[in-house]
Design a protein around this motif. Structure first.
Motif, short mmCIF file in Angstrom:
data_model
loop_
_atom_site.label_atom_id
_atom_site.label_comp_id
_atom_site.label_asym_id
_atom_site.label_seq_id
_atom_site.Cartn_x
_atom_site.Cartn_y
_atom_site.Cartn_z
N LYS A 166 0.85 -1.19 0.00
CA LYS A 166 0.00 0.00 0.00
C LYS A 166 0.88 1.23 0.00
O LYS A 166 1.91 1.27 0.69
N LEU A 167 0.47 2.26 -0.74
CA LEU A 167 1.24 3.49 -0.75
C LEU A 167 0.35 4.68 -1.09
O LEU A 167 -0.69 4.53 -1.73
N CYS A 168 0.75 5.83 -0.59
CA CYS A 168 0.26 7.10 -1.11
C CYS A 168 1.29 7.53 -2.13
O CYS A 168 2.48 7.65 -1.81
N VAL A 169 0.88 7.71 -3.38
CA VAL A 169 1.82 7.96 -4.47
C VAL A 169 2.62 9.23 -4.21
O VAL A 169 2.07 10.26 -3.83
N SER A 170 3.93 9.12 -4.41
CA SER A 170 4.82 10.28 -4.25
C SER A 170 5.03 10.96 -5.60
O SER A 170 4.70 12.13 -5.77
N SER A 171 5.57 10.22 -6.57
CA SER A 171 5.76 10.78 -7.90
C SER A 171 5.61 9.68 -8.94
O SER A 171 5.73 8.49 -8.64
N ARG A 172 5.35 10.08 -10.16
CA ARG A 172 5.20 9.12 -11.25
C ARG A 172 6.50 8.36 -11.48
O ARG A 172 6.50 7.17 -11.78
N ARG A 173 7.63 9.06 -11.33
CA ARG A 173 8.93 8.41 -11.56
C ARG A 173 9.16 7.26 -10.57
O ARG A 173 9.70 6.22 -10.95
N HIS A 174 8.74 7.45 -9.31
CA HIS A 174 8.92 6.38 -8.32
C HIS A 174 8.06 5.16 -8.68
O HIS A 174 8.50 4.01 -8.53
N VAL A 175 6.84 5.40 -9.14
CA VAL A 175 5.97 4.29 -9.55
C VAL A 175 6.58 3.57 -10.75
O VAL A 175 6.58 2.32 -10.82
N LEU A 176 7.10 4.31 -11.70
CA LEU A 176 7.73 3.69 -12.86
C LEU A 176 8.98 2.91 -12.47
O LEU A 176 9.28 1.87 -13.08
N ALA A 177 9.72 3.38 -11.46
CA ALA A 177 10.87 2.63 -10.98
C ALA A 177 10.44 1.27 -10.43
O ALA A 177 11.12 0.26 -10.64
#
Length: 526
Positions: free
Chosen positions: A308-319
Motif C-alpha cells: 500500500k502506498l500514497c503515491v509520491s511521484s510518477r517516476r517512483h511508480v515507474l521505478a
C-alpha cells in the motif's frame, strides 16, 4: 476592567453578607457563596500567566473557551448545509447511517448540489440500461506466481489498527466482514486477538514497525511472520509503504498508551514509547521492494502479497514497474491511498499539503502498470473517501479493481465524525482504548450494521453499472465519467487525462511520459 469587576463583586459580596447577617436568610448566604466562587475565579484569572484573554477579561473571558469547545458540534448540527460539510457532508453521513440500519437511504425532491458548478462530476448512464443484477461482481486477486488467490469484494474494510480503534470496534468490523463476505484490513498495528475472534477474512498489513512480526530490536522476524500468516483467516499480506494521512513519516504511540494488551499484540515492551520509523529496513531500492514482496508471498504459503502506498511521484511508480520487469515477478495487488487522509491523526501540514490525491495517484499507478505491460498481473485497490455506490464506480473507472473504506465503516459502527480519534475521547467508543467509552459500542448490533451498509453500498454500485449498460467493472471506460471544467465546458475523463496503451512504455513511450520512464531506475528511489 478586570480589577474594576472584582472590586465590584467584592463590594456586592460585602453588602449581601451584611444584609444576610441582619435578616438571617439562607438564600442570601447561597448567593454569597456563589459570588465568592466568582471572586476566586476572577482573582485566579488575574494572577495566572497562561491565558492573556483571562488576564484582561477575568470570569467573562471563560465564555470564549466554552464557545470554542462546542464550536464543532454547533457547526455540524446547526450551521453546515447538507452538502458542504467536511470531511464527509451530512448527506453522505445520513446515507451511511441509514443503510447500516437497513433503510434504503433515498432522498426526495431532487439534488441539493449545484450540478453546474466547476468541478462537479457525474456518471454517464446508457440509453439501454440493464436490469438490476442478481449477483454483485467480485475480483480475483492473485497473479501468476500466487497459488492461493483470493476473491475480493468491490468494497472492503480499509486499514485501521487495534490501538487506534477499540477492541469492540475491531470485533464489530470483523464480524460484519464475516457475515458479508468481504475483507478486513488489520492496519499496521499488528494481528490482534480481536481481528481473529469472529472469523472474518483478513488482509494483514505490516508497517515499518513490523508489529506482530518483530524482533526485540525492531527488525522483521521471518519466523513470526510465517506463524501469523498461516492463520486461515489471513487471506492476503500487505506491506505498508506510506499512508494518505501522513505520507513520509512514521508514528509514535506514547508510553502511557502502551498497555499490556497493545504491547502483547505489537510485540513491544509494555509502558515504553513505541516509534514506527518513517522508512523500512527490509528494502531500500525498487528491486529490493519487489523481491521482498515475492518473499512475503512465499513465506505466507502462496497467498496474495502486495503493498500500500500514497503515491509520491510518477517516476517512483515507474521505478517499481521497472523492478517488476527486472525481477521477473510482480505484487499481486497494489493499494493506492489518497492524500485526503483517513482515520490516522497527523500534523495539519501533512494532512493538507503532502502526498498525491487519490484520483491522480490511482491513475498514475493504473497507467504505469498498463504502459509497462503489467496491468494483467496486478490488481489495484483504491482507498480514500469511498462511502457510496457512485464512489466505487468512479474509482473503478479511474483504474481500480476494488475499493477499501475506513471512515464510512467507522460510521457504520456508530462514528459521529466528532474528529476526536487521536484524543482517546471518542464519544461512541470507536476510536478509544478507554473501557468505559468502548463499552458503548455493542458488537452484535454494530456488526450487523457493518454488513448491511457494505451490502447495500455494493448493490448500489452494481445497480449504477447496470444503468450504465454493463455488469462487468472491466468494461467501464473513462468516457463514462465527466467533469465540469468551467461554467460552459464539460469533458470526460478520456479527454481530461492521458490513458496509455498496454505495453506502450516498452515500445514507444509518449512524450509526456518519456522523461520519467527513461530516468526511472529499478536500483534507486532517488
Amino acid at each position: 476592567m478586570g480589577r474594576f469587576l472584582i472590586i465590584t463583586i467584592l463590594a456586592v459580596v460585602i453588602v449581601i453578607v451584611g444584609w444576610a447577617a441582619i435578616i438571617g436568610s439562607w438564600a442570601w448566604l447561597v448567593v454569597v457563596v456563589v459570588l465568592l466562587a466568582f471572586l476566586g475565579v476572577g482573582i485566579y484569572d488575574l494572577l495566572q500567566k497562561k491565558h492573556s484573554v483571562l488576564r484582561n477579561y477575568p470570569i467573562i473571558g471563560h465564555m470564549r473557551y466554552l464557545l470554542e469547545s462546542v464550536r464543532p458540534e454547533l457547526q455540524q448540527y446547526f450551521i453546515e448545509r447538507n452538502w458542504d460539510g467536511r470531511p464527509f457532508d451530512r448527506d453522505i453521513r445520513s446515507v451511511v447511517y441509514q443503510r447500516a440500519k437497513g433503510i434504503h437511504g433515498e432522498q426526495a425532491f431532487g439534488t441539493e448540489r449545484d450540478v453546474n458548478a466547476t468541478g462537479y462530476e457525474y456518471l454517464v448512464h446508457s440509453p439501454v440500461p440493464l436490469d438490476e443484477p442478481k449477483e454483485v461482481p467480485r475480483v480475483n486477486v492473485g497473479g501468476p506466481d500466487c497459488s492461493r488467490p483470493y476473491n475480493m469484494a468491490l468494497m472492503n474494510v480499509s486499514a485501521m489498527s487495534f490501538g487506534s480503534l477499540s477492541a469492540n470496534a475491531i470485533r464489530a468490523l470483523n464480524a460484519g466482514a464475516k457475515m458479508g463476505g468481504f475483507a478486513h484490513d488489520t492496519g499496521e498495528g499488528g494481528l490482534s486477538p480481536y481481528h481473529l475472534e469472529n472469523g472474518g477474512d483478513l488482509v494483514w498489513e505490516i508497517g515499518s514497525g513490523y508489529f506482530s512480526t518483530r524482533t526485540k530490536d525492531g527488525d522483521f522476524d521471518p519466523e513470526q511472520f510465517k506463524e501469523n500468516a498461516a492463520h486461515d483467516q489471513v487471506k492476503c499480506v500487505s506491506l505498508k509503504l506510506s499512508q494518505g494521512a501522513k505520507p513520509g513519516i512514521g508514528g509514535v504511540l506514547p508510553a502511557a498508551k502502551v498497555n499490556a494488551e497493545i504491547a502483547r499484540t505489537r510485540g513491544i515492551p509494555e509502558g515504553q514509547k513505541c516509534v514506527s520509523p518513517p522508512g523500512h529496513k527490509v528494502f531500500h531500492t525498487p528491486t529490493e521492494l519487489i523481491e521482498f514482496i515475492a518473499r512475503m508471498r512465499e513465506m505466507s504459503g502462496g497467498k496474495p502479497a502486495g503493498f500500500k502506498l500514497c503515491v509520491s511521484s510518477r517516476r517512483h511508480v515507474l521505478a517499481m514497474c521497472k523492478a517488476m520487469i527486472e525481477v521477473g515477478t510482480a505484487p499481486d495487488f497494489i493499494i493506492v491511498d489518497g492524500s485526503e487522509g483517513g482515520t490516522g491523526a497527523a500534523p495539519l501540514e501533512y494532512e493538507d499539503h503532502v502526498g498525491t490525491p487519490l484520483t491522480d495517484g490511482l491513475m498514475i499507478v493504473h497507467n504505469a502498470l498498463v504502459g509497462a505491460g503489467l496491468r494483467d498481473k496486478v490488481r489495484v485497490g483504491a482507498s480514500g473517501k469511498v462511502a457510496a455506490g457512485n464512489d466505487i464506480v468512479k474509482r473503478l473507472i479511474q483504474g481500480a479493481d476494488y475499493t477499501n473504506s475506513a471512515r464510512s465503516m467507522m460510521m457504520a459502527v456508530g462514528c459521529i465524525q466528532a474528529q476526536l480519534c487521536h484524543t482517546g475521547k471518542c464519544p461512541v467508543g470507536v476510536a478509544t482504548q478507554d473501557p468505559r467509552r468502548a463499552r458503548a459500542l455493542v458488537v452484535p448490533d454494530k456488526s450487523v450494521r457493518v454488513k448491511q451498509y457494505q451490502e447495500a453500498t455494493v448493490q448500489q454500485a452494481a445497480k449504477i453499472m447496470a444503468s450504465m449498460g454493463t455488469y462487468d467493472p472491466g468494461t467501464l471506460t473513462p468516457h463514462q465519467l465527466r467533469r465540469n471544467v468551467s461554467p460552459t465546458q464539460n469533458l470526460s475523463y478520456a479527454e481530461l487525462y492521458e490513458w496509455l496503451e498496454f505495453g506502450q512504455l516498452l515500445t514507444d513511450a509518449p512524450k509526456s511520459w518519456r522523461s520519467d520512464w527513461e530516468s526511472a531506475s529499478c536500483d534507486t528511489f532517488a
